[in-house]
Design a protein around this motif. Structure first.
Motif, mmCIF file in Angstrom:
data_model
loop_
_atom_site.group_PDB
_atom_site.id
_atom_site.type_symbol
_atom_site.label_atom_id
_atom_site.label_comp_id
_atom_site.label_asym_id
_atom_site.label_seq_id
_atom_site.Cartn_x
_atom_site.Cartn_y
_atom_site.Cartn_z
ATOM 1 N N SER A 335 0.815 -1.225 0.000
ATOM 2 C CA SER A 335 0.000 0.000 0.000
ATOM 3 C C SER A 335 0.848 1.274 0.000
ATOM 4 O O SER A 335 0.328 2.375 0.059
ATOM 5 C CB SER A 335 -0.943 -0.009 1.205
ATOM 6 O OG SER A 335 -0.208 -0.272 2.389
ATOM 7 N N TYR A 336 2.150 1.102 -0.044
ATOM 8 C CA TYR A 336 3.044 2.255 0.074
ATOM 9 C C TYR A 336 2.777 3.301 -1.010
ATOM 10 O O TYR A 336 2.682 4.492 -0.731
ATOM 11 C CB TYR A 336 4.489 1.772 -0.032
ATOM 12 C CG TYR A 336 5.449 2.417 0.940
ATOM 13 C CD1 TYR A 336 5.237 2.330 2.316
ATOM 14 C CD2 TYR A 336 6.578 3.086 0.488
ATOM 15 C CE1 TYR A 336 6.132 2.896 3.206
ATOM 16 C CE2 TYR A 336 7.475 3.646 1.368
ATOM 17 C CZ TYR A 336 7.247 3.548 2.727
ATOM 18 O OH TYR A 336 8.137 4.103 3.607
ATOM 19 N N ASN A 339 -0.324 5.218 -0.507
ATOM 20 C CA ASN A 339 -0.279 6.160 0.617
ATOM 21 C C ASN A 339 0.633 7.355 0.371
ATOM 22 O O ASN A 339 0.362 8.430 0.876
ATOM 23 C CB ASN A 339 0.201 5.440 1.885
ATOM 24 C CG ASN A 339 -0.807 4.417 2.391
ATOM 25 O OD1 ASN A 339 -1.742 4.067 1.692
ATOM 26 N ND2 ASN A 339 -0.612 3.944 3.607
ATOM 27 N N TYR A 340 1.714 7.154 -0.344
ATOM 28 C CA TYR A 340 2.750 8.198 -0.355
ATOM 29 C C TYR A 340 3.048 8.815 -1.723
ATOM 30 O O TYR A 340 3.942 9.645 -1.836
ATOM 31 C CB TYR A 340 4.051 7.648 0.251
ATOM 32 C CG TYR A 340 3.878 7.197 1.681
ATOM 33 C CD1 TYR A 340 3.570 8.134 2.677
ATOM 34 C CD2 TYR A 340 3.997 5.861 2.047
ATOM 35 C CE1 TYR A 340 3.387 7.725 4.001
ATOM 36 C CE2 TYR A 340 3.816 5.445 3.358
ATOM 37 C CZ TYR A 340 3.511 6.386 4.330
ATOM 38 O OH TYR A 340 3.324 5.989 5.620
HETATM 39 C C1 NAG Z 1 -1.356 2.859 4.109
HETATM 40 O O1 NAG Z 1 -2.519 3.441 4.699
HETATM 41 C C2 NAG Z 1 -3.435 2.508 5.232
HETATM 42 C C3 NAG Z 1 -4.660 3.269 5.685
HETATM 43 O O2 NAG Z 1 -4.301 4.359 6.501
HETATM 44 C C4 NAG Z 1 -2.769 1.739 6.360
HETATM 45 O O3 NAG Z 1 -3.640 0.763 6.870
HETATM 46 C C5 NAG Z 1 -1.523 1.053 5.820
HETATM 47 O O4 NAG Z 1 -0.833 0.415 6.849
HETATM 48 C C6 NAG Z 1 -0.607 2.062 5.146
HETATM 49 N N1 NAG Z 1 0.477 1.320 4.502
HETATM 50 C C7 NAG Z 1 1.753 1.657 4.608
HETATM 51 C C8 NAG Z 1 2.718 0.723 3.949
HETATM 52 O O5 NAG Z 1 2.150 2.639 5.180
#
Ligand code: NAG
Ligand code: NAG
Ligand code: NAG
Length: 777
Positions: A335-336, A339-340
């Motif tokens: 999900s990196y 998110n970023y």
């Molecule tokens: C990305 O954001 C989601 C939702 O806030 C969170 O659950 C997840 O751990 C985050 N992933 C990373 C790799 O930071």
């Protein structure tokens, strides 16, 4: 928490409705550009007569920045305003369609299982490219069936694993075709072509349309999981240019150039300080520019996050995001990037163009899979239904693969095959009554489950079983009970070796011996049995079984890898002579003291000054339990060189290139200086005669090696040039014509990582026969 009865009823009925929706949804595969939707007619990206690059560009141009960012991760959400469904990039199909990734489910639809072929290391032991291709074709077909049945959220499969099985302790060596770069490259090509719907010879993909997408992983020099506290997430592999050029990279190059893979995965580890997924030289320079790769590049799962968190290669998440996108990676398993990426953009670490580049690759692959062509049930591959999964043909192929992979390592006094009139058998060992162990890892639910015990009983009804050990780790062995079981039977079969508890992803071994009390149990049973016993070893990595090799009370030894759903049946057929074994080891079996070599040492070549022994049959100079290519049969085969078209190859006449001299005084030509045409003209043929002088028909892999007369620090002791598996009736002969390409087969890397052809005498080798020839540069 206790729920009030009324609420519970409501919840249950909601659940029922939800489930109903789920099921009705899952019977239809997700696709875009439904022709019944008038909107889709206005989208250029839906127009199948246009070239895919143009369609992909049109699609990307319609996305908002948030939509774009949402598509950079493996779980890509739908874009409802464009009628684009969600897509899951992560599916697995290492040795059969698997539910080891989130893209495939075997629930809620018509398909509950898939053909489970042997784990790759055993399939490799057949040295049969046509078999590998046929297996991959079946995987592609079953994958399409799963998709058409609405049980797949994606058609991108993260297989094959083509890292070199460099160290015998590697927990994932089982997933690979072994230690040889040529074998691994050929396996990659066969797998990719089969899965993607190409022909065996390649080059037949209609308009680039993919049956399913294959992904060569893990790019690159990834072959350590977790060894004595060093793990893959922080490991910095120190790799010489020389070893990269002629060991680690060639399988990936074959996979891309010949196989035309539509995907590659960058690995967790660093190579010489740089995390693979952040390495622009590797992903863009080597793969895309040098090798002409056109597909998508995924990260291994969470491989972007670890660039900062484990490797400490960058300070902020945004820097990691920028590094991978600039390097040429397209999708993050994790999900990196979701998110970023926005903040990386705001911080001006990346531009939108760099995001578009990645999206272009991603949507191009989805389009090549036919997912933007309207209802896929009406299109190419649309008629592959659930009745094409676990068919008799597919299951027979799983059996054929297991039969042809199993390796006979010892057969004293022709103990095997056993007579079918054998009146009683004892089966002893923790792997004897467990169908699951045969599936290895990255497996799906198999079409059938047959334990070794059940398969043996179909030959000898009076087969008694004793587990012998508490588990495969054999921390406790019931030696007395096992001995008593053995004493009562005519013959004893021991089902021992490894399982996923000993070697797996994230777990490398620290010893090369059998786990726990296994050796004591085997020896005690062998001492007590009426006749010499038969030892069957499960496992991907090699085991030092010298004790058994030299014990006359252990008459026969077989290595069965993790033989897949039909492995028990194949083993029984071999034990009772319904099949003549012909598999040959795709890896060197090292003695147990090899563990003094640090697993973290990536060097292939030996270093006599420090006592470093080198790795694999090409460079390892120490004692072996069994060599690469070892394998017996119930027949005996003899070889001859019938005809070799040239005994001197004058590379100098074929090319205008000037030769140079190595530091050790040998003249050489650089392969990159020789034109493709000259390389073509330099090819010559070697015709090898093979005779089956035994009493049983058999399938026999013929391995053609080359060795240089004068070895130096750059050159391997010997090197595989070509291989082919041939079926021979008892007493019959055949000839195989191999093509030898000096540029491809007689070259090796120098210290600068250049492939060179050295001048001098060489030998072609097949079995115990050698044929001398000369290279003049
Ligand atoms: C990305 O954001 C989601 C939702 O806030 C969170 O659950 C997840 O751990 C985050 N992933 C990373 C790799 O930071
Ligand atoms: C041995 O294997 C069993 C069964 O998998 C397991 O429960 C046990 O913890 C293992 N013992 C050791 C010491 O690893
Ligand atoms: C190649 O050149 C050598 C002399 O350098 C000559 O003897 C030989 O006949 C030539 N071979 C061919 C195939 O032209």
């Amino acid at each position: 928490m206790k729920l009030h009865g009324g609420i519970l009823t409501i919840l249950l009925s909601l659940l029922f409705i939800a489930e109903f929706i789920c099921i009705s949804e899952s019977t239809q595969p997700p696709f875009s550009c439904d022709t019944s939707n008038p909107q889709s007619h206005s989208f250029k990206f839906c127009q199948t007569n246009l070239p895919i690059p143009l369609r992909a560009r049109d699609l990307v141009s319609r996305l908002t920045i948030d939509e774009k960012i949402s598509q950079l991760v493996n779980t890509a959400p739908g874009i409802p305003r464009l009628s684009i469904p969600a897509y899951q990039w992560w599916s697995e199909a290492l040795h059969g369609v698997a539910d080891a990734g989130p893209g495939i489910t075997f629930q809620g639809g018509a398909i509950h299982s898939a053909t489970s072929f042997p784990q790759v290391i055993l399939t490799a032991a057949s040295f049969d490219q046509k078999l590998w291709y046929r297996i991959a074709q079946v995987i592609g077909t079953e994958a399409r069936a799963v998709y058409n049945g609405g049980q797949a959220k994606g058609m991108t499969f993260w297989a094959p694993n083509i890292n070199i099985f460099r160290d015998p302790r590697w927990g994932r060596g089982q997933e690979t075709p072994g230690e040889d770069p040529l074998v691994t490259g050929k396996y990659a090509v066969a797998y990719v072509r089969g899965v993607q719907g190409d022909s065996f010879q390649g080059g037949m993909l209609t308009h680039g349309q993919l049956k399913a997408s294959a992904c060569c992983k893990h790019f690159t020099a990834y072959d350590l999981d977790n060894w004595k506290g060093t793990d893959r997430f922080s490991f910095n592999a120190q790799v010489t240019k020389q070893d990269l050029a002629d060991t680690y990279q060639p399988p990936f190059r074959s996979c891309i150039q010949e196989g035309r893979a539509s995907g590659i995965m960058c690995a967790y580890n660093r190579v010489n300080g740089v995390p693979n997924c952040a390495d622009r030289n590797l992903l863009t320079g080597t793969a895309r520019q040098q090798w002409g790769f056109h597909g998508y590049i995924t990260s291994d799962c969470d491989a972007v996050a670890i660039i900062r968190d484990n490797h400490k290669y960058v300070k902020t998440p945004e820097e990691a995001v920028a590094d991978v996108l600039k390097a040429g990676m397209d999708v993050d398993c994790g999900s990196y990037l979701a998110n970023y990426t926005k903040s990386a953009l705001q911080q001006k670490k990346i531009t939108e163009t760099e995001i578009d580049r990645a999206l272009h690759n991603l949507f191009s692959v989805r389009m090549r899979l036919g997912l933007f062509n309207g209802n896929p049930n009406k299109l190419l591959y649309g008629n592959i239904g659930s009745n094409q999964v676990c068919t008799k043909e597919h299951q027979d192929l799983a059996l054929e693969a297991a039969r042809n992979g199993i390796v006979l390592l010892k057969n004293s006094a022709r103990l095997l095959p056993l007579s079918k009139k054998t009146s009683s058998l004892a089966l002893i060992g923790p792997n004897g009554n467990n169908a699951n162990v045969m599936l290895g890892n990255y497996n799906g639910p198999p079409c059938i489950s047959v334990e070794v015990l059940k398969a043996l009983k179909s030959y000898v009804q009076n087969t008694v079983f004793h587990q012998g050990c508490n588990a495969v780790n054999c921390t406790y062995a019931a030696i007395n009970d096992a001995v008593n079981t053995a004493k009562g039977a005519d013959y004893v079969v021991l089902a021992m070796g490894l399982d996923q508890g000993e070697e797996r992803e994230y777990l490398d071994r620290v010893t090369l011996t059998l786990p726990g009390q296994q050796e004591s149990l085997i020896t005690a049973v062998a001492n007590a049995a009426k006749k010499p016993v038969i030892l069957v070893l499960f496992g991907g990595g090699p085991v030092d079984i010298s004790f058994a090799k030299y014990n006359p009370k252990i008459g026969s030894i077989l290595w069965v890898g993790y033989p897949g759903q039909a492995g028990g049946i194949a083993l029984a057929e071999i034990l009772f002579g319904d099949h003549n074994p012909g598999g040959r080891l795709p890896i060197t079996w090292y003695p147990k003291d090899f563990i003094k070599v640090p697993m973290t040492d990536m060097r292939m070549r030996a270093d006599p000054s420090s006592g470093y022994p080198g790795r694999t049959y090409r460079f390892y100079n120490g004692k072996k339990v069994f060599p690469f290519g070892y394998g017996l049969s119930y027949s005996t085969y003899s070889y001859s060189f019938v005809h070799v078209s040239q005994s001197s190859i004058y590379m100098r006449n074929l090319t205008a290139t000037q030769s140079a001299e190595t530091s050790y005084g040998v003249r050489y030509l650089s392969v990159s200086d020789i034109s493709t045409e000259s390389c073509e003209n330099a090819k010559f043929s070697a015709v090898v005669g093979v005779e089956n002088s035994g009493e049983m028909a058999g399938k026999h892999p013929v391995l053609l090696f080359m060795r240089q007369e004068k070895l130096n620090s750059d050159t391997p002791a010997k090197q595989l040039v070509a291989f082919e598996s041939i079926s021979l009736e008892a007493g019959s002969k055949a000839e195989i014509e191999f093509t030898v390409s000096p540029c491809d087969h007689l070259s090796n890397a120098n210290e600068e990582g250049l492939m060179v052809i050295e001048e001098g005498s060489r030998f072609l080798i097949v079995g115990d026969k050698e044929y001398p020839f000369n290279i003049v540069v």
